[in-house]
Design an enzyme around this catalytic site. Structure first.
Site, mmCIF file in Angstrom:
data_model
loop_
_atom_site.group_PDB
_atom_site.id
_atom_site.type_symbol
_atom_site.label_atom_id
_atom_site.label_comp_id
_atom_site.label_asym_id
_atom_site.label_seq_id
_atom_site.Cartn_x
_atom_site.Cartn_y
_atom_site.Cartn_z
ATOM 1 N N ASN A 150 -1.200 154.937 -25.694
ATOM 2 C CA ASN A 150 -1.087 153.612 -25.784
ATOM 3 C C ASN A 150 0.291 153.366 -26.355
ATOM 4 O O ASN A 150 1.019 153.849 -26.981
ATOM 5 C CB ASN A 150 -1.732 153.091 -27.104
ATOM 6 C CG ASN A 150 -1.452 151.605 -27.642
ATOM 7 O OD1 ASN A 150 -0.695 150.923 -26.929
ATOM 8 N ND2 ASN A 150 -1.582 151.296 -28.987
ATOM 9 N N LYS A 170 2.151 150.886 -26.359
ATOM 10 C CA LYS A 170 2.681 149.643 -27.373
ATOM 11 C C LYS A 170 3.867 148.952 -26.493
ATOM 12 O O LYS A 170 3.691 149.066 -25.233
ATOM 13 C CB LYS A 170 3.070 150.292 -28.400
ATOM 14 C CG LYS A 170 1.817 151.023 -29.347
ATOM 15 C CD LYS A 170 2.086 151.175 -30.849
ATOM 16 C CE LYS A 170 0.715 151.774 -31.172
ATOM 17 N NZ LYS A 170 0.869 152.193 -32.709
ATOM 18 N N HIS A 226 -6.703 146.388 -31.568
ATOM 19 C CA HIS A 226 -6.050 147.432 -32.049
ATOM 20 C C HIS A 226 -5.749 146.829 -33.246
ATOM 21 O O HIS A 226 -5.423 145.426 -33.361
ATOM 22 C CB HIS A 226 -4.809 147.792 -30.991
ATOM 23 C CG HIS A 226 -4.120 148.586 -31.671
ATOM 24 N ND1 HIS A 226 -3.076 148.518 -32.421
ATOM 25 C CD2 HIS A 226 -3.958 149.942 -31.474
ATOM 26 C CE1 HIS A 226 -2.470 149.709 -33.124
ATOM 27 N NE2 HIS A 226 -3.158 150.392 -32.207
ATOM 28 N N GLU A 243 -2.847 146.604 -34.864
ATOM 29 C CA GLU A 243 -1.653 145.399 -34.938
ATOM 30 C C GLU A 243 -2.020 144.266 -34.164
ATOM 31 O O GLU A 243 -1.534 143.303 -34.591
ATOM 32 C CB GLU A 243 -0.660 146.366 -33.748
ATOM 33 C CG GLU A 243 -0.044 147.548 -34.580
ATOM 34 C CD GLU A 243 0.668 148.768 -33.788
ATOM 35 O OE1 GLU A 243 0.578 148.630 -32.423
ATOM 36 O OE2 GLU A 243 0.617 149.604 -34.208
ATOM 37 N N GLU A 251 -9.251 154.232 -35.803
ATOM 38 C CA GLU A 251 -7.801 154.526 -36.146
ATOM 39 C C GLU A 251 -7.793 153.948 -37.572
ATOM 40 O O GLU A 251 -7.619 152.840 -37.813
ATOM 41 C CB GLU A 251 -7.094 153.598 -35.130
ATOM 42 C CG GLU A 251 -7.087 153.986 -33.702
ATOM 43 C CD GLU A 251 -5.878 153.661 -32.790
ATOM 44 O OE1 GLU A 251 -5.328 154.420 -32.167
ATOM 45 O OE2 GLU A 251 -5.450 152.423 -32.844
ATOM 46 N N GLY A 295 1.350 155.650 -36.820
ATOM 47 C CA GLY A 295 2.623 155.307 -36.728
ATOM 48 C C GLY A 295 3.269 155.853 -38.112
ATOM 49 O O GLY A 295 4.577 155.572 -38.160
ATOM 50 N N SER A 334 -1.339 158.953 -35.551
ATOM 51 C CA SER A 334 -0.304 160.188 -35.847
ATOM 52 C C SER A 334 -0.919 161.408 -35.143
ATOM 53 O O SER A 334 -0.672 162.393 -35.618
ATOM 54 C CB SER A 334 -0.038 160.179 -37.209
ATOM 55 O OG SER A 334 1.007 159.166 -37.599
HETATM 56 P P1 PGA Z 1 0.364 156.581 -33.253
HETATM 57 O O1 PGA Z 1 -0.469 155.278 -32.859
HETATM 58 O O2 PGA Z 1 -0.224 157.926 -32.521
HETATM 59 O O3 PGA Z 1 1.799 156.317 -33.014
HETATM 60 O O4 PGA Z 1 0.054 156.613 -34.975
HETATM 61 C C1 PGA Z 1 -1.528 155.250 -32.326
HETATM 62 C C2 PGA Z 1 -2.208 153.779 -31.914
HETATM 63 O O5 PGA Z 1 -1.920 152.879 -32.711
HETATM 64 O O6 PGA Z 1 -2.988 153.795 -31.067
#
Ligand code: PGA
Length: 252
Positions: A9, A11, A96, A98, A168, A174, A213
């Site tokens: 992803n 983003k 997601h 976000e 997640e 992140g 992460s």
């Molecule tokens: P990350 O994000 O690996 O940077 O923690 C995962 C995600 O939000 O899909």
């Protein structure tokens, strides 16, 4: 036997120059991948550029979001499921955290999007997960059940043979803080058991990715858990070597 699946992803990261460099790195190492399905999900604006840069059929394409509206029309700024399909996408990330937190996407909108994606022939990567506060106050499982049930009640259990789930935990996205393999496994097993109450065969076949992460150094242990079938990778998917290392950690 479920085939593991790792998706990147990206983003809202990248430029044509950045993507050219990243995808060139992925092209050169894609031949090493075996026993794992792999996809990358660029920003929608770059899906076509990414597709034209990819020289391997081993890595599929996905999008990070799409419109809830199934038909084209006067929806300024939106992009539809059928447009993603037309661009060559196989997957679309939906729900997601976000999108939920920053853009206020609700469970019912997400459920509708899952249905629209399925109708267009896309495989949704449907995300669920709890915040730290929800985990600490003991409502983690009910939060995840609510997220799951919203989609289940719209699309039905049978549709889960064409849906990927990504667990997640919001507190791990992140942040550099990863769920321990045991913490993640507990939730993955819980999700599978909720589906098994409705259809044990479908539940057994559903791919459930872990996201939050994931790095080359922790991927193997996470993916080694019985109910963790690969990962949804944010930051580490922006580096070709790290992403390939994570994909290889999921290989069966
Ligand atoms: P990350 O994000 O690996 O940077 O923690 C995962 C995600 O939000 O899909």
């Amino acid at each position: 036997m479920r085939k593991p699946f790792v998706a990147g992803n990206w983003k809202m990261h990248g430029s044509k120059a950045f993507i050219l460099n990243l995808v060139t790195g992925l092209n050169s190492r894609a031949g090493e991948l075996e026993g794992v399905d792999v996809a990358i999900c660029p920003p929608s604006l770059y899906i076509d550029f990414t597709k034209r840069t990819l020289s391997t059929g081993v890595i599929a394409l996905g999008a990070q979001n799409m419109a809830e509206e199934p038909h084209q029309g006067a929806f300024t700024g939106e992009g539809s499921a059928s447009m993603l399909k037309d661009l060559g996408c196989r997957y679309v990330i939906l729900g997601h955290s976000e999108r939920r937190a920053i853009y206020g996407e609700t469970d019912s909108e997400i459920a509708n999007k899952v249905q629209v994606a399925l109708d267009a022939g896309l495989t949704p990567i449907f995300c669920v997960g709890e915040t730290l506060q929800e985990r600490e106050s003991g409502v983690m499982k009910s939060v995840i059940s609510t997220q799951l049930e919203a989609v289940l009640s719209t699309v039905g259990i049978a549709a889960f043979s064409s849906i990927v789930i990504a667990y997640e935990p919001v507190w791990a996205i992140g942040t550099g803080v990863t769920a321990t393999p045991e913490q993640a496994q507990e939730v993955h097993a819980f999700i599978r058991s909720k589906l098994a109450e409705l259809d044990p065969v479908i539940a057994e076949g559903v791919v459930i990715q872990y996201g939050g992460s994931v790095k080359p150094g922790n991927a193997k242990e996470l993916f080694g858990q019985p109910d963790i079938d690969g990962g949804l990778i944010g930051g580490a998917s922006l580096d070709a070597d790290d992403f390939i290392a994570i994909c290889k950690a999921a290989e069966i």
